[in-house]
Design a protein around this motif. Structure first.
Motif, PDB file in Angstrom:
ATOM      1  N   ALA A 155       0.827  -1.212   0.000  1.00 37.07           N
ATOM      2  CA  ALA A 155       0.000   0.000   0.000  1.00 37.07           C
ATOM      3  C   ALA A 155       0.859   1.259   0.000  1.00 37.07           C
ATOM      4  O   ALA A 155       0.530   2.247  -0.680  1.00 37.07           O
ATOM      5  N   ARG A 156       1.956   1.255   0.749  1.00 39.53           N
ATOM      6  CA  ARG A 156       2.826   2.426   0.786  1.00 39.53           C
ATOM      7  C   ARG A 156       3.535   2.635  -0.549  1.00 39.53           C
ATOM      8  O   ARG A 156       3.698   3.774  -0.999  1.00 39.53           O
ATOM      9  N   LEU A 157       3.916   1.542  -1.197  1.00 37.36           N
ATOM     10  CA  LEU A 157       4.543   1.659  -2.516  1.00 37.36           C
ATOM     11  C   LEU A 157       3.534   2.185  -3.537  1.00 37.36           C
ATOM     12  O   LEU A 157       3.860   3.037  -4.373  1.00 37.36           O
ATOM     13  N   ARG A 158       2.323   1.683  -3.457  1.00 35.90           N
ATOM     14  CA  ARG A 158       1.275   2.150  -4.372  1.00 35.90           C
ATOM     15  C   ARG A 158       1.030   3.651  -4.202  1.00 35.90           C
ATOM     16  O   ARG A 158       0.850   4.377  -5.187  1.00 35.90           O
ATOM     17  N   ALA A 159       1.034   4.107  -2.958  1.00 36.97           N
ATOM     18  CA  ALA A 159       0.799   5.534  -2.699  1.00 36.97           C
ATOM     19  C   ALA A 159       1.980   6.395  -3.112  1.00 36.97           C
ATOM     20  O   ALA A 159       1.813   7.563  -3.470  1.00 36.97           O
ATOM     21  N   ALA A 160       3.182   5.800  -3.105  1.00 36.57           N
ATOM     22  CA  ALA A 160       4.387   6.595  -3.340  1.00 36.57           C
ATOM     23  C   ALA A 160       4.712   6.784  -4.817  1.00 36.57           C
ATOM     24  O   ALA A 160       5.218   7.843  -5.210  1.00 36.57           O
ATOM     25  N   ILE A 161       4.460   5.761  -5.638  1.00 32.97           N
ATOM     26  CA  ILE A 161       4.889   5.852  -7.035  1.00 32.97           C
ATOM     27  C   ILE A 161       3.696   5.785  -7.977  1.00 32.97           C
ATOM     28  O   ILE A 161       2.660   5.212  -7.655  1.00 32.97           O
ATOM     29  N   ALA A 162       3.892   6.383  -9.151  1.00 33.62           N
ATOM     30  CA  ALA A 162       2.785   6.523 -10.093  1.00 33.62           C
ATOM     31  C   ALA A 162       2.611   5.311 -11.000  1.00 33.62           C
ATOM     32  O   ALA A 162       1.531   5.115 -11.561  1.00 33.62           O
ATOM     33  N   VAL A 163       3.662   4.507 -11.168  1.00 32.09           N
ATOM     34  CA  VAL A 163       3.581   3.411 -12.137  1.00 32.09           C
ATOM     35  C   VAL A 163       2.997   2.156 -11.482  1.00 32.09           C
ATOM     36  O   VAL A 163       3.038   2.001 -10.260  1.00 32.09           O
ATOM     37  N   PRO A 164       2.461   1.231 -12.284  1.00 27.14           N
ATOM     38  CA  PRO A 164       1.889  -0.007 -11.729  1.00 27.14           C
ATOM     39  C   PRO A 164       2.948  -0.871 -11.048  1.00 27.14           C
ATOM     40  O   PRO A 164       4.116  -0.901 -11.452  1.00 27.14           O
ATOM     41  N   LEU A 165       2.512  -1.616 -10.035  1.00 31.54           N
ATOM     42  CA  LEU A 165       3.387  -2.518  -9.302  1.00 31.54           C
ATOM     43  C   LEU A 165       3.243  -3.942  -9.843  1.00 31.54           C
ATOM     44  O   LEU A 165       2.158  -4.371 -10.227  1.00 31.54           O
ATOM     45  N   VAL A 166       4.372  -4.665  -9.832  1.00 36.53           N
ATOM     46  CA  VAL A 166       4.411  -6.039 -10.342  1.00 36.53           C
ATOM     47  C   VAL A 166       4.874  -6.971  -9.229  1.00 36.53           C
ATOM     48  O   VAL A 166       5.837  -6.681  -8.524  1.00 36.53           O
ATOM     49  N   LEU A 167       4.187  -8.108  -9.093  1.00 37.27           N
ATOM     50  CA  LEU A 167       4.554  -9.109  -8.103  1.00 37.27           C
ATOM     51  C   LEU A 167       5.190 -10.303  -8.798  1.00 37.27           C
ATOM     52  O   LEU A 167       4.532 -11.001  -9.572  1.00 37.27           O
ATOM     53  N   HIS A 168       6.473 -10.529  -8.551  1.00 36.52           N
ATOM     54  CA  HIS A 168       7.156 -11.718  -9.053  1.00 36.52           C
ATOM     55  C   HIS A 168       7.075 -12.815  -8.000  1.00 36.52           C
ATOM     56  O   HIS A 168       6.871 -12.559  -6.821  1.00 36.52           O
ATOM     57  N   GLY A 169       7.233 -14.064  -8.429  1.00 36.18           N
ATOM     58  CA  GLY A 169       7.195 -15.170  -7.493  1.00 36.18           C
ATOM     59  C   GLY A 169       5.813 -15.475  -6.958  1.00 36.18           C
ATOM     60  O   GLY A 169       5.666 -15.969  -5.833  1.00 36.18           O
ATOM     61  N   SER A 170       4.792 -15.254  -7.762  1.00 33.42           N
ATOM     62  CA  SER A 170       3.419 -15.416  -7.268  1.00 33.42           C
ATOM     63  C   SER A 170       2.993 -16.869  -7.108  1.00 33.42           C
ATOM     64  O   SER A 170       1.986 -17.152  -6.452  1.00 33.42           O
ATOM     65  N   SER A 171       3.750 -17.795  -7.700  1.00 35.70           N
ATOM     66  CA  SER A 171       3.398 -19.214  -7.556  1.00 35.70           C
ATOM     67  C   SER A 171       3.394 -19.653  -6.103  1.00 35.70           C
ATOM     68  O   SER A 171       2.648 -20.553  -5.726  1.00 35.70           O
ATOM     69  N   GLY A 172       4.225 -19.033  -5.269  1.00 38.27           N
ATOM     70  CA  GLY A 172       4.324 -19.414  -3.875  1.00 38.27           C
ATOM     71  C   GLY A 172       3.420 -18.643  -2.940  1.00 38.27           C
ATOM     72  O   GLY A 172       3.526 -18.772  -1.714  1.00 38.27           O
ATOM     73  N   VAL A 173       2.513 -17.846  -3.508  1.00 39.57           N
ATOM     74  CA  VAL A 173       1.644 -16.989  -2.694  1.00 39.57           C
ATOM     75  C   VAL A 173       0.233 -17.596  -2.647  1.00 39.57           C
ATOM     76  O   VAL A 173      -0.371 -17.840  -3.694  1.00 39.57           O
TER      77      VAL A 173
END
Length: 283
Positions: free
Chosen positions: A198-216
């Motif tokens: 949430a803090r990263l989303r609020a701080a930067i304008a570009v979309p966020l990417v999650l790597h390693g999602s197979s283990g989530v």
């Protein structure tokens, strides 16, 4: 249908408040499974070809790219083609004209200053060739050739203030961040830092990417998307499903020698995995 662009899929997902899943493609069967899973889910998806996959195919990008693009164009689903975890500048440049609309340039193993410099150069080239570009800041462990990395160790996670400077100085279109996941996980036990997302989303304008999602786990993925993750990368989960299905078929049918028999079973298993992940992260 015609190939869409990764930028369009990510922008639409972000505007809709949901995620878009990106799946790593190693073989033709992987590409066919992604298309089939996306069609079954009624959702768009990204087909990703990594530098490791290119290395597996003798360093030749064009044949796998052509196959993946042909599968995508023959599908009724909205699909894009993405070049993933590129370290080589030569490989980056070879993507132009092969159907790729986007690339993830990975300079995360370099020092922060070198990461910024190298990535900014890649961004300039990509934008000159109308390609959307993603980069990584922080340390998402589990990459091939790396020692295991504790996703919760000090200094591993992405710092929001540093992310602001990084995005400004490089001009990237999306940022892969370290928030508790790791590549190549075969068990779904990762715990994400949703406050950091949430803090990263609020701080930067570009979309966020999650790597390693197979283990989530599914619940963690849903919370991550709600907190601000947009592009959700999945690779190992497809391979786990494929291998288990092929192994089970060969154990049950030891006389089978026609690879079509067990590749079809593996492809179907991957398609089911694709459909499930799309249902978790999609709108």
């Amino acid at each position: 249908m015609p190939l869409t662009t990764t930028g369009e899929l990510v922008a639409a997902a972000r505007a809709g408040g949901h995620g878009v899943a990106a799946f790593n493609v190693i073989t033709l069967e992987h590409a066919e499974a992604v298309a089939a899973g996306a069609e079954a889910a009624g959702a768009p998806a990204v087909l990703q070809v990594s530098e490791n996959a290119v290395r597996f195919h003798g360093g030749r990008l064009a044949p796998l790219a052509a196959a993946a693009a042909a599968v995508a164009r023959a599908s009724s689903a909205q699909l894009s083609l993405h070049l993933d975890h590129v370290v080589s500048a030569d490989l980056l440049r070879s993507a132009h004209g092969l159907g790729f609309s986007s690339v993830m340039f990975d300079a995360s193993k370099q020092s922060y200053a070198d990461n910024v410099k190298t990535t900014a150069e890649a961004v300039r080239w990509a934008h000159e060739h109308a390609m959307w570009i993603e980069a990584e800041l922080g340390k998402v462990g589990g990459k091939e050739g790396e020692a295991p990395l504790d996703a919760h160790a000090p200094g591993v996670r992405t710092d929001p203030a540093e992310a602001v400077a990084y995005v400004t100085d490089t001009g990237v279109d999306a940022l892969a961040v370290a928030v508790g996941s790791s590549h190549a996980m075969t068990e779904r036990t990762a715990a994400l830092d949703h406050d950091l997302i949430a803090r990263l989303r609020a701080a930067i304008a570009v979309p966020l990417v999650l790597h390693g999602s197979s283990g989530v786990p599914d619940g963690e993925l849903r919370r991550a998307v709600a907190a601000g993750m947009v592009k959700i990368n999945v690779g190992t989960a497809l391979n786990t499903a494929f291998t288990a299905a092929v192994r089970g078929h060969l154990d049950a049918h030891p006389d089978v020698v026609d690879p079509r028999k067990y590749l079809a079973v593996g492809r179907d298993a991957m398609a089911g995995t694709v459909r499930r992940f799309l249902g978790v992260v999609g709108g």
